[in-house]
Design an enzyme around this catalytic site. Structure first.
Site, mmCIF file in Angstrom:
data_model
loop_
_atom_site.group_PDB
_atom_site.id
_atom_site.type_symbol
_atom_site.label_atom_id
_atom_site.label_comp_id
_atom_site.label_asym_id
_atom_site.label_seq_id
_atom_site.Cartn_x
_atom_site.Cartn_y
_atom_site.Cartn_z
ATOM 1 N N PHE A 172 0.863 -1.529 0.010
ATOM 2 C CA PHE A 172 -0.153 0.075 0.064
ATOM 3 C C PHE A 172 0.891 1.003 0.037
ATOM 4 C CE2 PHE A 172 0.534 -0.001 4.484
ATOM 5 C CZ PHE A 172 1.003 1.242 4.981
ATOM 6 N N LYS A 173 1.945 1.142 0.317
ATOM 7 C CA LYS A 173 2.979 2.446 0.495
ATOM 8 C C LYS A 173 3.221 2.956 -0.838
ATOM 9 C CE LYS A 173 3.792 2.226 5.059
ATOM 10 N NZ LYS A 173 4.983 1.400 5.632
ATOM 11 N N ASP A 174 2.820 2.345 -2.223
ATOM 12 C CA ASP A 174 3.234 2.534 -3.536
ATOM 13 C C ASP A 174 1.952 3.710 -3.485
ATOM 14 O OD1 ASP A 174 5.004 0.985 -3.895
ATOM 15 O OD2 ASP A 174 3.979 -1.044 -4.807
#
Length: 486
Positions: free
Chosen positions: A119-121
């Protein structure tokens, strides 16, 4: 829009100033001086933007939300940055963050379709484009210092590799990430990417980042910025997918003027991901409950149950099968406490400065404001263990044919404990299962699916520097390898 420090620094700054700065000069975190309010008519219009495709879709929704907070980038440029970032080519789906329905009223929001499968993307890809844009506009260089417990590092490095004027120095706890996570980071050979494995736990890495950021002379001399969620720009980008999840789980308003509510459950260690949900709720998104799911490192669950925020020592930070949440100091939590205490910067400075330094804890259980954490702000919490993760992974696979990663399993387990059948529950998926293959094999007896582009990644050559948990040593490494000033 101006931004202020959680610790009371009187300065008010614009977005592009804090984009490159990270922590405030007084050690606080930046927040907007107010949360723009979204009414039912705006929600209805944004729903049409999100569902509209073309110049709309997720990129169009991102522009609508970001433009409320960013007034020092021309609108045409900001829209172009959003459209450059959120594309089907990068995320593999036109919805960017599609919902997966497990059963009536219970969904996973897929946030792991980006380049590093986490999810950091969702925020880091935008942050990379924002950095390159602003540095190009100023003709400057930036040395990014970050800390990762697993996914921030690879997301930042993939977003920043090859960017003009940017070098990345990423700290990670030596030997504490999964083999896949380590391979994603350490196999990058780009000259502007520097991996540093710290002999300690994630909190030691995070402390070094804060120490360097608080050394104002060094920070200014070497142009230090941050990509951790202490950087407001990253948290702001995460606000968007709460609105996108809401629009997919609910129907348009029938004209009664009252929008349907939703619940979100968020696996969280550092409080960044769920803090973005707090911001969305403060803006007016109809969120009923914000459920914080922790693993055995339950500092956040303990606070929401008891009112006591108690930092754990490195020796008491458990190494778990959901390692990205192996965190005992939740750096973003300060933002929520600032709001909880009526934006009293002096009190926040005392709590997160002198009190935590002296005692390692603070207690708000007797403070009338603590009741607002659950009441006014909608927070609930719960804890999951390794045994719970195995059980949840097996159950979701058996009942729905879906394989989830270990952190998402923590979320599903805690979400079921707080589910209100009258309100849709959305669990934020955090990563694809391949990043934690060992536990998936333990749970299901087989390897999870692996995208073909990552075949053999663990066998690639690695470039990483192992160092002690020493701020001065890290500063010396930065000084030797930093990006030259433009």
């Amino acid at each position: 829009m101006r931004y202020l420090s959680t610790r009371g620094d009187p300065g008010r700054k614009r977005f592009c100033e804090i984009l490159l700065e990270g922590l405030a000069p007084d050690g606080g975190l930046y927040l907007p001086d107010h949360y723009p309010q979204v009414d039912a008519a705006t929600l209805a219009r944004w729903r049409q933007v999100f569902n509209g495709g073309g110049s709309g879709g997720y990129a169009g929704l991102a522009f609508e939300i970001l433009s409320l907070y960013i007034d020092d980038i021309p609108a045409t440029d900001l829209r172009a940055l959003c459209e450059k970032t959120y594309t089907e080519a990068v995320y593999g789906t036109p919805q960017i963050v599609p919902l997966k329905k497990l059963e009536n009223g219970f969904y996973l929001e897929a946030l792991s379709n980006g380049p590093t499968l986490a999810f950091k993307d969702m925020a880091m890809q935008l942050l990379g484009n924002l950095f390159e844009y602003e540095l190009g506009r100023r003709g400057e260089a930036l040395n990014i210092l970050g800390a990762t417990s697993g996914d921030t590092g690879s997301a930042a490095e993939y977003a920043m590799r090859g960017k003009q004027g940017v070098s990345v120095f990423m700290l990670s706890p030596h030997g504490r990430m999964s083999p896949f996570q380590q391979a994603q980071m350490f196999s990058l050979m780009d000259e502007n990417i520097h991996n540093i494995a710290i002999e300690g736990v994630f909190d030691d890495c995070q402390d070094i980042v804060k120490n360097v950021s608080n050394d104002l002379a060094f920070k200014h001399a070497y142009r230090i910025g941050t990509v951790n969620s202490i950087n407001w720009a990253r948290l702001l980008a995460q606000v968007v997918y709460y609105f996108a999840g809401y629009f997919q789980a609910t129907e348009p308003s029938t004209g009664s003027g009252r929008s349907e509510r939703v619940d979100f459950t968020v696996p969280s260690g550092n409080f960044g991901n769920v803090c973005a949900g707090h911001v969305a709720r403060q803006m007016g998104l109809p969120i009923h409950q914000l459920v914080v799911a922790t693993n055995e490192n339950d500092v956040l669950d303990e606070f929401f149950r008891t009112g006591v925020y108690r930092v754990r020592a490195s020796a008491d930070t458990h190494e778990t099968s959901s390692p990205s949440m192996d965190i005992s100091k939740a750096s973003n939590f300060e933002r929520f406490v600032f709001d909880l205490l009526g934006r009293d910067g002096a009190r926040v400075k005392a709590l997160f400065g002198e009190t935590l330094t002296r005692t390692g804890r603070f207690d708000l259980s007797a403070d009338p404001a603590f009741a607002a954490a659950a009441g006014r702000y909608g927070f609930r919490s719960g804890k999951s263990t390794h045994a719970d993760r195995l059980t949840t992974i097996r159950d979701v696979h058996a009942r729905h044919g879906v394989v989830i990663d270990t952190h998402t399993a923590d979320g599903v387990k805690v979400a079921r404990e707080h589910q209100d059948t009258a309100v849709p529950m959305i669990v934020l998926e955090t990563a694809l299962p391949i990043k934690f293959a060992e536990t998936i094999v333990e749970a299901l007896g087989r390897q999870p699916d692996r995208p073909s582009k990552f075949n053999g990644i663990e066998q690639l050559p690695k470039r990483v520097k192992v160092m002690p948990a020493d701020t001065a040593a890290v500063q010396a490494f930065i000084a030797e390898h930093c990006a030259p000033r433009a």
